[in-house]
Design a protein around this motif. Sequence first.
Motif, PDB file in Angstrom:
ATOM      1  N   GLN A  47      48.419  30.092  16.165  1.00 52.61           N
ATOM      2  CA  GLN A  47      48.648  31.496  16.479  1.00 52.61           C
ATOM      3  C   GLN A  47      49.571  31.603  17.682  1.00 52.61           C
ATOM      4  OE1 GLN A  47      45.027  33.823  16.717  1.00 52.61           O
ATOM      5  NE2 GLN A  47      43.930  32.362  15.449  1.00 52.61           N
ATOM      6  N   SER A  48      50.159  32.775  17.833  1.00 55.33           N
ATOM      7  CA  SER A  48      51.050  32.988  18.968  1.00 55.33           C
ATOM      8  C   SER A  48      50.289  33.415  20.213  1.00 55.33           C
ATOM      9  CB  SER A  48      52.090  34.068  18.621  1.00 55.33           C
ATOM     10  OG  SER A  48      51.442  35.302  18.326  1.00 55.33           O
ATOM     11  N   MET A  49      49.003  33.765  20.070  1.00 56.75           N
ATOM     12  CA  MET A  49      48.226  34.242  21.204  1.00 56.75           C
ATOM     13  C   MET A  49      47.938  33.109  22.187  1.00 56.75           C
ATOM     14  SD  MET A  49      45.509  36.889  19.474  1.00 56.75           S
ATOM     15  CE  MET A  49      44.793  35.618  18.442  1.00 56.75           C
ATOM     16  N   ALA A  50      47.880  33.465  23.469  1.00 57.82           N
ATOM     17  CA  ALA A  50      47.585  32.484  24.508  1.00 57.82           C
ATOM     18  C   ALA A  50      47.062  33.215  25.732  1.00 57.82           C
ATOM     19  CB  ALA A  50      48.832  31.681  24.866  1.00 57.82           C
ATOM     20  N   SER A  51      46.305  32.513  26.558  1.00 58.90           N
ATOM     21  CA  SER A  51      45.818  33.117  27.799  1.00 58.90           C
ATOM     22  C   SER A  51      45.559  32.036  28.839  1.00 58.90           C
ATOM     23  CB  SER A  51      44.531  33.917  27.555  1.00 58.90           C
ATOM     24  OG  SER A  51      43.476  33.062  27.155  1.00 58.90           O
ATOM     25  N   PHE A  52      45.773  32.412  30.093  1.00 58.99           N
ATOM     26  CA  PHE A  52      45.456  31.553  31.232  1.00 58.99           C
ATOM     27  C   PHE A  52      44.740  32.423  32.246  1.00 58.99           C
ATOM     28  CE2 PHE A  52      46.426  30.065  35.527  1.00 58.99           C
ATOM     29  CZ  PHE A  52      45.964  28.756  35.459  1.00 58.99           C
ATOM     30  N   ARG A  53      43.590  31.953  32.713  1.00 56.16           N
ATOM     31  CA  ARG A  53      42.806  32.760  33.647  1.00 56.16           C
ATOM     32  C   ARG A  53      42.007  31.872  34.580  1.00 56.16           C
ATOM     33  NH1 ARG A  53      39.274  36.150  29.577  1.00 56.16           N
ATOM     34  NH2 ARG A  53      41.346  36.320  28.649  1.00 56.16           N
ATOM     35  N   PHE A  54      41.756  32.391  35.762  1.00 57.42           N
ATOM     36  CA  PHE A  54      40.862  31.690  36.679  1.00 57.42           C
ATOM     37  C   PHE A  54      40.090  32.707  37.506  1.00 57.42           C
ATOM     38  CE2 PHE A  54      44.625  32.229  39.329  1.00 57.42           C
ATOM     39  CZ  PHE A  54      44.128  32.441  40.611  1.00 57.42           C
ATOM     40  N   GLY A  55      38.894  32.299  37.917  1.00 59.26           N
ATOM     41  CA  GLY A  55      38.035  33.182  38.687  1.00 59.26           C
ATOM     42  C   GLY A  55      37.701  32.585  40.037  1.00 59.26           C
ATOM     43  N   GLY A  56      37.655  33.435  41.051  1.00 57.07           N
ATOM     44  CA  GLY A  56      37.291  33.010  42.395  1.00 57.07           C
ATOM     45  C   GLY A  56      36.013  33.695  42.841  1.00 57.07           C
ATOM     46  N   GLY A  57      35.057  32.912  43.338  1.00 54.95           N
ATOM     47  CA  GLY A  57      33.791  33.453  43.813  1.00 54.95           C
ATOM     48  C   GLY A  57      33.739  33.484  45.328  1.00 54.95           C
ATOM     49  N   THR A  58      33.125  34.512  45.877  1.00 51.72           N
ATOM     50  CA  THR A  58      33.073  34.686  47.326  1.00 51.72           C
ATOM     51  C   THR A  58      32.098  33.708  47.981  1.00 51.72           C
ATOM     52  OG1 THR A  58      31.410  36.423  47.045  1.00 51.72           O
ATOM     53  CG2 THR A  58      33.708  37.120  47.215  1.00 51.72           C
ATOM     54  N   LEU A  59      32.461  33.270  49.189  1.00 49.91           N
ATOM     55  CA  LEU A  59      31.645  32.351  49.975  1.00 49.91           C
ATOM     56  C   LEU A  59      31.076  33.066  51.198  1.00 49.91           C
ATOM     57  CD1 LEU A  59      34.056  29.254  49.963  1.00 49.91           C
ATOM     58  CD2 LEU A  59      32.149  29.703  48.395  1.00 49.91           C
ATOM     59  N   GLN A  60      30.153  32.399  51.889  1.00 48.18           N
ATOM     60  CA  GLN A  60      29.624  32.937  53.135  1.00 48.18           C
ATOM     61  C   GLN A  60      30.784  33.184  54.106  1.00 48.18           C
ATOM     62  OE1 GLN A  60      26.436  33.694  53.595  1.00 48.18           O
ATOM     63  NE2 GLN A  60      25.751  32.832  51.643  1.00 48.18           N
ATOM     64  N   GLY A  61      30.844  34.380  54.662  1.00 51.96           N
ATOM     65  CA  GLY A  61      31.944  34.751  55.538  1.00 51.96           C
ATOM     66  C   GLY A  61      32.866  35.780  54.919  1.00 51.96           C
ATOM     67  N   HIS A  62      32.697  36.023  53.621  1.00 42.88           N
ATOM     68  CA  HIS A  62      33.472  37.062  52.934  1.00 42.88           C
ATOM     69  C   HIS A  62      32.784  38.405  53.160  1.00 42.88           C
ATOM     70  CE1 HIS A  62      35.809  39.111  49.864  1.00 42.88           C
ATOM     71  NE2 HIS A  62      36.473  38.000  49.594  1.00 42.88           N
ATOM     72  N   LEU A  63      33.562  39.467  53.306  1.00 38.41           N
ATOM     73  CA  LEU A  63      32.986  40.793  53.505  1.00 38.41           C
ATOM     74  C   LEU A  63      32.238  41.288  52.275  1.00 38.41           C
ATOM     75  CD1 LEU A  63      35.848  42.631  55.428  1.00 38.41           C
ATOM     76  CD2 LEU A  63      33.573  42.091  56.307  1.00 38.41           C
ATOM     77  N   LEU A  64      32.610  40.767  51.106  1.00 32.07           N
ATOM     78  CA  LEU A  64      31.979  41.176  49.858  1.00 32.07           C
ATOM     79  C   LEU A  64      31.280  39.991  49.205  1.00 32.07           C
ATOM     80  CD1 LEU A  64      34.869  43.322  48.321  1.00 32.07           C
ATOM     81  CD2 LEU A  64      32.908  44.136  49.648  1.00 32.07           C
ATOM     82  N   ALA A  65      30.389  40.290  48.286  1.00 32.84           N
ATOM     83  CA  ALA A  65      29.773  39.279  47.433  1.00 32.84           C
ATOM     84  C   ALA A  65      30.191  39.578  46.005  1.00 32.84           C
ATOM     85  CB  ALA A  65      28.251  39.321  47.561  1.00 32.84           C
ATOM     86  N   GLY A  66      30.691  38.569  45.305  1.00 29.42           N
ATOM     87  CA  GLY A  66      31.106  38.806  43.933  1.00 29.42           C
ATOM     88  C   GLY A  66      32.163  37.828  43.464  1.00 29.42           C
ATOM     89  N   GLU A  67      32.917  38.254  42.473  1.00 32.74           N
ATOM     90  CA  GLU A  67      33.857  37.348  41.806  1.00 32.74           C
ATOM     91  C   GLU A  67      35.051  38.142  41.296  1.00 32.74           C
ATOM     92  OE1 GLU A  67      31.973  34.152  39.388  1.00 32.74           O
ATOM     93  OE2 GLU A  67      33.245  34.951  37.780  1.00 32.74           O
ATOM     94  N   GLU A  68      36.215  37.492  41.275  1.00 30.05           N
ATOM     95  CA  GLU A  68      37.432  38.149  40.801  1.00 30.05           C
ATOM     96  C   GLU A  68      38.202  37.199  39.902  1.00 30.05           C
ATOM     97  OE1 GLU A  68      40.582  41.269  42.658  1.00 30.05           O
ATOM     98  OE2 GLU A  68      40.126  39.517  43.893  1.00 30.05           O
ATOM     99  N   ARG A  69      38.676  37.746  38.788  1.00 27.42           N
ATOM    100  CA  ARG A  69      39.427  36.948  37.821  1.00 27.42           C
ATOM    101  C   ARG A  69      40.859  37.471  37.709  1.00 27.42           C
ATOM    102  NH1 ARG A  69      40.556  39.043  32.446  1.00 27.42           N
ATOM    103  NH2 ARG A  69      38.344  39.176  31.899  1.00 27.42           N
ATOM    104  N   PHE A  70      41.802  36.529  37.658  1.00 30.16           N
ATOM    105  CA  PHE A  70      43.203  36.842  37.426  1.00 30.16           C
ATOM    106  C   PHE A  70      43.616  36.162  36.126  1.00 30.16           C
ATOM    107  CE2 PHE A  70      42.492  36.657  42.007  1.00 30.16           C
ATOM    108  CZ  PHE A  70      42.923  37.914  42.400  1.00 30.16           C
ATOM    109  N   SER A  71      44.338  36.883  35.281  1.00 28.23           N
ATOM    110  CA  SER A  71      44.710  36.283  33.999  1.00 28.23           C
ATOM    111  C   SER A  71      46.056  36.791  33.514  1.00 28.23           C
ATOM    112  CB  SER A  71      43.635  36.575  32.939  1.00 28.23           C
ATOM    113  OG  SER A  71      43.542  37.959  32.680  1.00 28.23           O
TER     114      SER A  71
END
Length: 240
Positions: free
Chosen positions: A161-185
């Motif tokens: 197929q012609s479809m494709a994707s690349f993605r990665f997620g970053g999780g917050t560590l102690q010292g981050h103002l927020l708690a959670g996760e963010e994905r870029f793709s």
Amino acid sequence: MQKEKGLSAHPTLSLTVSSLQIQTQRNIFRLKGMVFLSWVRPSPEEQKACIGRSGSFNYEAKFRGATAKSLSSLQEDKGLSNNGFLFNHARVLVGSGVDTYEKGKRALQDWRHFGLNWAFVDPKTPVQNGVKFCVCVKEFLPWVMMPLQVVYVNENRPSKQSMASFRFGGGTLQGHLLAGEERFSIELDENNQVWYEILSFSKPAHPLSFIGYPYVMLRQKYFAHQSSNAIMKHLNALKS
């Protein structure tokens, strides 16, 4: 005057302001609760120091890697919302064709989506599972250094197929103002169109973010807009 273990021989000054203890070393100071700030643009050494003192993830293990799912799947699963997490999402068409997809993938690997004058990640940081990195953001007078760790890197390219994707997620560590996760793709869909997407869930992890959370949410949306523009600008520049 006293010295803090693990730091260089520069003296560390401690004082109390409205029950928040501030520790300063050269241009860096840290609010009680492991928040890293700098009066000037953080150097690579200062970013490494932030990462080195950041510790482990500051959100539950059961939610790590959740951003690998679609937004609709996360919204249907009430686990995140019941735990106080809010979502932020942006999806922007950035071009078409395999060549644009490959260039978009390279752009993410080079952190071009953080190519802003008020937010950056060291472009030499490898996008690999387990790698810790520091997001540096300019907020009013100080810079904020926020530590994260790559929790997954996924690439999908079916051979027939012609479809494709690349993605990665970053999780917050102690010292981050927020708690959670963010994905870029970056994704090449069945119509040969290329999309850049940001998906995150977060909640306050420090008194400062509790107090200013509406502002934090606005900044997240602003970053998504600016990051999308940075990717499009980069890809358009490669065409010329």
